[in-house]
Design a protein around this motif. Structure first.
Motif, PDB file in Angstrom:
ATOM      1  N   VAL A   1       5.185  13.411  -3.814  1.00 14.59           N
ATOM      2  CA  VAL A   1       3.938  12.676  -3.660  1.00 14.59           C
ATOM      3  C   VAL A   1       4.177  11.287  -4.234  1.00 14.59           C
ATOM      4  O   VAL A   1       4.557  11.142  -5.390  1.00 14.59           O
ATOM      5  N   LEU A   2       3.982  10.260  -3.415  1.00 14.70           N
ATOM      6  CA  LEU A   2       4.143   8.878  -3.863  1.00 14.70           C
ATOM      7  C   LEU A   2       2.781   8.208  -3.867  1.00 14.70           C
ATOM      8  O   LEU A   2       2.086   8.186  -2.847  1.00 14.70           O
ATOM      9  N   VAL A   3       2.399   7.678  -5.013  1.00 13.88           N
ATOM     10  CA  VAL A   3       1.186   6.876  -5.111  1.00 13.88           C
ATOM     11  C   VAL A   3       1.658   5.432  -5.225  1.00 13.88           C
ATOM     12  O   VAL A   3       2.241   5.039  -6.224  1.00 13.88           O
ATOM     13  N   GLN A   4       1.432   4.673  -4.168  1.00 19.15           N
ATOM     14  CA  GLN A   4       1.912   3.300  -4.135  1.00 19.15           C
ATOM     15  C   GLN A   4       1.055   2.403  -5.015  1.00 19.15           C
ATOM     16  O   GLN A   4      -0.147   2.599  -5.155  1.00 19.15           O
TER      17      GLN A   4
ATOM     18  N   GLU B   1       9.254  10.718   3.276  1.00 17.38           N
ATOM     19  CA  GLU B   1       8.842  11.633   4.336  1.00 17.38           C
ATOM     20  C   GLU B   1       7.813  12.651   3.871  1.00 17.38           C
ATOM     21  O   GLU B   1       7.479  13.584   4.599  1.00 17.38           O
ATOM     22  N   ASN B   2       7.283  12.473   2.662  1.00 13.49           N
ATOM     23  CA  ASN B   2       6.339  13.432   2.101  1.00 13.49           C
ATOM     24  C   ASN B   2       4.931  12.830   2.074  1.00 13.49           C
ATOM     25  O   ASN B   2       4.556  12.136   3.000  1.00 13.49           O
ATOM     26  N   PHE B   3       4.174  13.109   1.048  1.00 10.32           N
ATOM     27  CA  PHE B   3       2.805  12.614   0.934  1.00 10.32           C
ATOM     28  C   PHE B   3       2.796  11.233   0.284  1.00 10.32           C
ATOM     29  O   PHE B   3       3.269  11.080  -0.844  1.00 10.32           O
ATOM     30  N   VAL B   4       2.262  10.236   0.980  1.00  6.79           N
ATOM     31  CA  VAL B   4       2.198   8.861   0.464  1.00  6.79           C
ATOM     32  C   VAL B   4       0.731   8.459   0.370  1.00  6.79           C
ATOM     33  O   VAL B   4      -0.001   8.516   1.358  1.00  6.79           O
ATOM     34  N   HIS B   5       0.327   8.055  -0.821  1.00 11.75           N
ATOM     35  CA  HIS B   5      -1.031   7.559  -1.048  1.00 11.75           C
ATOM     36  C   HIS B   5      -0.970   6.028  -1.067  1.00 11.75           C
ATOM     37  O   HIS B   5      -0.242   5.444  -1.868  1.00 11.75           O
ATOM     38  N   TYR B   6      -1.733   5.414  -0.183  1.00 18.03           N
ATOM     39  CA  TYR B   6      -1.740   3.956   0.008  1.00 18.03           C
ATOM     40  C   TYR B   6      -3.032   3.377  -0.549  1.00 18.03           C
ATOM     41  O   TYR B   6      -4.123   3.846  -0.224  1.00 18.03           O
ATOM     42  N   MET B   7      -2.913   2.356  -1.379  1.00 19.65           N
ATOM     43  CA  MET B   7      -4.093   1.718  -1.969  1.00 19.65           C
ATOM     44  C   MET B   7      -4.715   0.749  -0.975  1.00 19.65           C
ATOM     45  O   MET B   7      -4.073  -0.213  -0.540  1.00 19.65           O
ATOM     46  N   ARG B   8      -5.958   1.022  -0.600  1.00 21.01           N
ATOM     47  CA  ARG B   8      -6.682   0.114   0.292  1.00 21.01           C
ATOM     48  C   ARG B   8      -6.831  -1.247  -0.381  1.00 21.01           C
ATOM     49  O   ARG B   8      -6.853  -1.355  -1.587  1.00 21.01           O
TER      50      ARG B   8
ATOM     51  N   THR C   1       7.778  -0.387   0.509  1.00 28.70           N
ATOM     52  CA  THR C   1       9.027  -0.093   1.211  1.00 28.70           C
ATOM     53  C   THR C   1       9.456   1.348   0.975  1.00 28.70           C
ATOM     54  O   THR C   1       9.884   2.037   1.900  1.00 28.70           O
ATOM     55  N   ALA C   2       9.316   1.820  -0.256  1.00 29.06           N
ATOM     56  CA  ALA C   2       9.636   3.218  -0.552  1.00 29.06           C
ATOM     57  C   ALA C   2       8.742   4.145   0.263  1.00 29.06           C
ATOM     58  O   ALA C   2       9.187   5.180   0.770  1.00 29.06           O
TER      59      ALA C   2
ATOM     60  N   PRO D   1      -1.238   0.440   6.575  1.00 31.52           N
ATOM     61  CA  PRO D   1      -0.585   1.698   6.207  1.00 31.52           C
ATOM     62  C   PRO D   1      -0.081   2.431   7.445  1.00 31.52           C
ATOM     63  O   PRO D   1      -0.561   2.207   8.549  1.00 31.52           O
ATOM     64  N   LEU D   2       0.881   3.304   7.261  1.00 27.98           N
ATOM     65  CA  LEU D   2       1.315   4.169   8.347  1.00 27.98           C
ATOM     66  C   LEU D   2       0.218   5.189   8.632  1.00 27.98           C
ATOM     67  O   LEU D   2      -0.626   5.474   7.778  1.00 27.98           O
ATOM     68  N   GLU D   3       0.222   5.744   9.815  1.00 27.96           N
ATOM     69  CA  GLU D   3      -0.843   6.663  10.248  1.00 27.96           C
ATOM     70  C   GLU D   3      -0.956   7.909   9.374  1.00 27.96           C
ATOM     71  O   GLU D   3      -2.052   8.444   9.201  1.00 27.96           O
ATOM     72  N   ASP D   4       0.152   8.393   8.844  1.00 28.25           N
ATOM     73  CA  ASP D   4       0.095   9.639   8.067  1.00 28.25           C
ATOM     74  C   ASP D   4      -0.123   9.408   6.569  1.00 28.25           C
ATOM     75  O   ASP D   4      -0.189  10.355   5.797  1.00 28.25           O
ATOM     76  N   TRP D   5      -0.274   8.163   6.143  1.00 25.72           N
ATOM     77  CA  TRP D   5      -0.522   7.881   4.727  1.00 25.72           C
ATOM     78  C   TRP D   5      -1.940   8.235   4.355  1.00 25.72           C
ATOM     79  O   TRP D   5      -2.864   8.130   5.174  1.00 25.72           O
ATOM     80  N   ILE D   6      -2.141   8.640   3.125  1.00 27.94           N
ATOM     81  CA  ILE D   6      -3.453   8.994   2.609  1.00 27.94           C
ATOM     82  C   ILE D   6      -4.053   7.748   1.955  1.00 27.94           C
ATOM     83  O   ILE D   6      -3.468   7.186   1.033  1.00 27.94           O
TER      84      ILE D   6
END
Length: 110
Positions: A69-72, A86-93, A80-81, A103-108
């Motif tokens: 799980v990556l929290v950006q 390829e796992n769960f990526v949390h993107y800060m709005r 970039t990471a 963000p990529l489509e599968d990012w949270i």
């Protein structure tokens, strides 16, 4: 955000926080964190890696790319990471950095 996100995943997931800052800069955000979150948090801070920053930057990037799980943060390095993770990526709005607004489509989204 960390305790809320951690609650969504198994309790045996280790939380690693990478930063160029010092530990004292993070004392305020830890207030109110549950003990089970504090106990499984590892701090990998830039000020602690005085001897070989280049090696540790590579290690930090590798940790982020391979994280379950990556929290950006709002940084180019974590963005970039996230592209490579390829796992769960949390993107800060609200990231206003050029090239990091989408963000990529599968990012949270958080």
């Amino acid at each position: 955000l960390i305790p809320n996100i951690a609650a969504q995943y198994p309790d045996d997931f280790t939380i690693i926080i990478h930063s160029e800052g010092e530990f004292s800069e993070f004392e305020d955000i830890q207030q109110g964190w549950p003990r089970n979150v504090l106990d499984r948090t590892i701090w990998k801070l830039g000020k602690s890696f005085i001897s070989d920053c280049k090696f540790n930057l590579i290690t930090a990037f590798h940790d982020m790319v391979c994280a379950k799980v990556l929290v950006q943060s709002k940084s180019g390095l974590s963005y970039t990471a996230g592209l490579l993770n390829e796992n769960f990526v949390h993107y800060m709005r609200g990231n206003k950095s050029t090239g990091q607004k989408i963000p990529l489509e599968d990012w949270i989204l958080i």
